[in-house]
Structure formats: C-alpha cells, structure tokens
Design a protein around this motif. Sequence first.
Motif, mmCIF file in Angstrom:
data_model
loop_
_atom_site.group_PDB
_atom_site.id
_atom_site.type_symbol
_atom_site.label_atom_id
_atom_site.label_comp_id
_atom_site.label_asym_id
_atom_site.label_seq_id
_atom_site.Cartn_x
_atom_site.Cartn_y
_atom_site.Cartn_z
ATOM 1 N N ALA A 150 0.778 -1.146 -0.023
ATOM 2 C CA ALA A 150 0.144 -0.092 0.100
ATOM 3 C C ALA A 150 0.799 1.342 -0.102
ATOM 4 C CB ALA A 150 -1.022 -0.112 1.228
ATOM 5 N N GLN A 152 3.780 1.453 -0.878
ATOM 6 C CA GLN A 152 4.751 1.770 -2.306
ATOM 7 C C GLN A 152 3.895 2.373 -3.462
ATOM 8 O OE1 GLN A 152 5.859 -2.206 -3.262
ATOM 9 N NE2 GLN A 152 7.685 -2.107 -1.817
ATOM 10 N N LYS A 153 2.405 2.360 -3.230
ATOM 11 C CA LYS A 153 1.415 3.115 -4.254
ATOM 12 C C LYS A 153 1.226 4.478 -3.797
ATOM 13 C CE LYS A 153 -0.950 -1.449 -5.317
ATOM 14 N NZ LYS A 153 -2.316 -2.070 -5.220
ATOM 15 N N ASN A 154 1.754 4.932 -2.655
ATOM 16 C CA ASN A 154 1.516 6.351 -2.118
ATOM 17 C C ASN A 154 2.420 7.292 -2.771
ATOM 18 O OD1 ASN A 154 1.351 8.509 -0.252
ATOM 19 N ND2 ASN A 154 0.697 7.155 1.326
ATOM 20 N N ASP A 220 -4.673 -0.578 4.783
ATOM 21 C CA ASP A 220 -4.124 -0.317 3.858
ATOM 22 C C ASP A 220 -4.775 0.610 2.827
ATOM 23 O OD1 ASP A 220 -5.766 -2.174 3.207
ATOM 24 O OD2 ASP A 220 -4.553 -3.936 2.478
ATOM 25 N N ARG A 221 -6.024 0.507 2.616
ATOM 26 C CA ARG A 221 -6.855 1.411 1.850
ATOM 27 C C ARG A 221 -6.181 3.050 2.133
ATOM 28 N NH1 ARG A 221 -11.967 -0.526 -0.341
ATOM 29 N NH2 ARG A 221 -12.334 1.775 -0.926
ATOM 30 N N ARG A 224 -2.390 4.122 1.345
ATOM 31 C CA ARG A 224 -2.269 4.509 -0.204
ATOM 32 C C ARG A 224 -2.267 5.926 -0.491
ATOM 33 N NH1 ARG A 224 -6.420 0.437 -1.043
ATOM 34 N NH2 ARG A 224 -5.170 -1.744 -1.501
ATOM 35 N N GLN A 225 -2.944 6.501 0.447
ATOM 36 C CA GLN A 225 -3.144 7.990 0.174
ATOM 37 C C GLN A 225 -2.578 9.060 1.398
ATOM 38 O OE1 GLN A 225 -7.666 7.012 -0.384
ATOM 39 N NE2 GLN A 225 -7.121 9.001 -1.578
#
Length: 349
Positions: A150, A152-154, A220-221, A224-225
């Motif tokens: 998660a 790593q997508k931030n 984890d949702r 990501r932000q």
Amino acid sequence: MDTLAVDTWERLETGTPLGLDPNEEAITDYLLYELHRRYLPSTIIRNTDKLQVRKLTKSQESKVGADWEWWIGNHVDGWVCLRVQAKRNYGTRYPRLAHKVHGRRQDIMLIEECLRDGPGYLPYHVFYNGWDDRTFKPSGQDGTPTDVLALQKNKHFPHHAWQPILRQTSATKAAGSTAGPGFTIARLGSENPRWWGCAALSSYAVNAQLDTRRNKYDVDRYLRQAMPWSKLFSSNRNLYPNLRAPADYMQVPAKYTSLTDVIHWRLLADTDHSPALEWGSPRIQGPLKLESRRIYQLPEYVLSLLESERGDEASQSHRSFESWGPARTRPRRVVLTDLRAPEFGPDRT
C-alpha cells in the motif's frame, strides 16, 4: 513531528501485545504535550513563541467532530485552521472510523461544520499507526506484506525526513555518545513505515472511502493516500517530490513566497483534489487568491492563546473556559503556530 510519529508507532507496536496500548485521546494528549514541551516559549523574547497549546475541560465535548484545532499563520497574512479527527489502528483495521455522535457520523460532521464556518477551515484525519512485521499478510510471489504494498503506491512514499532521530540503545550506555548518555543517532530509511506513525489525510478522502461497501475500515486503503503528518507543514514547493511529472496543482506557484502561503497552497491542493466533491469543496481553478480563504477575525479562545504568547498570563488565566464562545465551535484542544517565528525559516520537507 517525524520523531513523534516514530515514537507513536513504537508505543503501539510494543504496547499492544502487553495490553498497554493507549487510545486516541491518550495519544493526542501526549503528542500535543510533547509539541508544546519541545517548543516552549522563549524566556528572553516572548514574540518568538513558536507554538501554544491549551486543552479545554472534559465536559466541553466538541460539537464539530474534531479532536483538536491547529491554527497556522500570523496577523499579517491571516490564519488557516485545521480541524483534526484522530483514529488509531487496531490490527489491520480502523474499526472506529465511522463512529457516530448523536446519530451523526464523525467524518460527515467534521466536513459539514468546516464548510459551514468558512473556507479557512480544513477538515483532516490523523491516523495513529503501529504494528509489528507479522500483522499484515504476505502478498504476491515475493511475499511483500500488504501494508508495504500500500505504501509503495502512495505518492508521498518514500519519505525523506528533515532531521535524524535519537533512539536509546544499550550499546551506547556503556560506550558513551556525543548525542547524550544512552543515545545514538539512528537514521531510519526513507521507506520505513514508521514515518506513518502519525499519518494525515484529507477528511474528504476518508469520507469517500467510508462510502464504499467493501473493506472500508482496512488500514491499507488509507496507507495508499495518507502523508506523514509532518508534511502538513512542509515548505517544499512540490507536493509530491517523488513524482517525475507532477500535475500543475502539485507545484506551489512562484508568486507565493511566504511560509504561510506555501503551507496554505499545499493544504488546499490536497483538500480540493480529494474525492467527495459533492460536498462542494472549491477546486483550484484559474487564479487563486489565498487571502480570500483565510481567517482574519480569530475566535476568542484563540485570541486568549495569543495573549498568553505576549506574556499576558494574568488576563488569560482569569478567563473561564465557558467564556470562550459557543459550545458548538469549541474544540477540546487548541494548537496555535505563529509562522512569524524565525525558527520556521529553514526549508522543511
């Protein structure tokens, strides 16, 4: 603030297995106390006070959905008020994220009251995080835990802190250290999740996640932000320095030069480009006059903090909490940061 985020992570990580993990209120009180302690008013020049903290009586529960308010700015440029709701993780979830007060969901209450009071009020959530390496399940062929995936997508990952962290070690107790007895300078890697021990996210984005049907409480949702909370007050003119081709709104325009302007632009861009636009959050379109989204007439309870900053302790101490305006608009905790202080000069990422 990065130091306190790492400390929060470790308190939750080590305290939870022992049944000694603190709740949101205890963590909030500790963090605000530490911020106040580390930025104590100068005894020589009172006008260099950097941060003021006051807590209202427990009977005066907030009616705006916020755990605390953070006022940023100065008398010349005006002020911005962050209204913050705090939530901590329990395992892999934030089970209290949709908590209701008198039948109203807190995130909705927070957003509605900020919109009601004016564009100078911005709603934010701060997540208190901490867990060990076994909390999240491995995923994919390489077995990377889902919390790391998660992050790593931030867009805020990795995080480059502007200062090292002092951490106690048994080795330096015997050997001694230039950083003080029993301490050594430990530099956490930029990809360490502990920087997200205190993580901030616009309440509009939180609301959008809560309105979904599946997995809306999963940590984890939001990982990501969310950003490390120190980035709320970053002077970096690039919102997402890790992106190679950021959008225009991610760059603070050159015409905004003061620290108040830079921080305000970053906060507006983060808020106005969040989901849940049906709330009527104004987007940044065309020329933006930041001063039109500032607060110039401070509430009485904030003015009393400024009186304390000037050394007028007698005047402040004789005011009862009940005189600090209508109950609807009073938070339980108030933090004020005057950006005139010279200590805010160096760039903070």
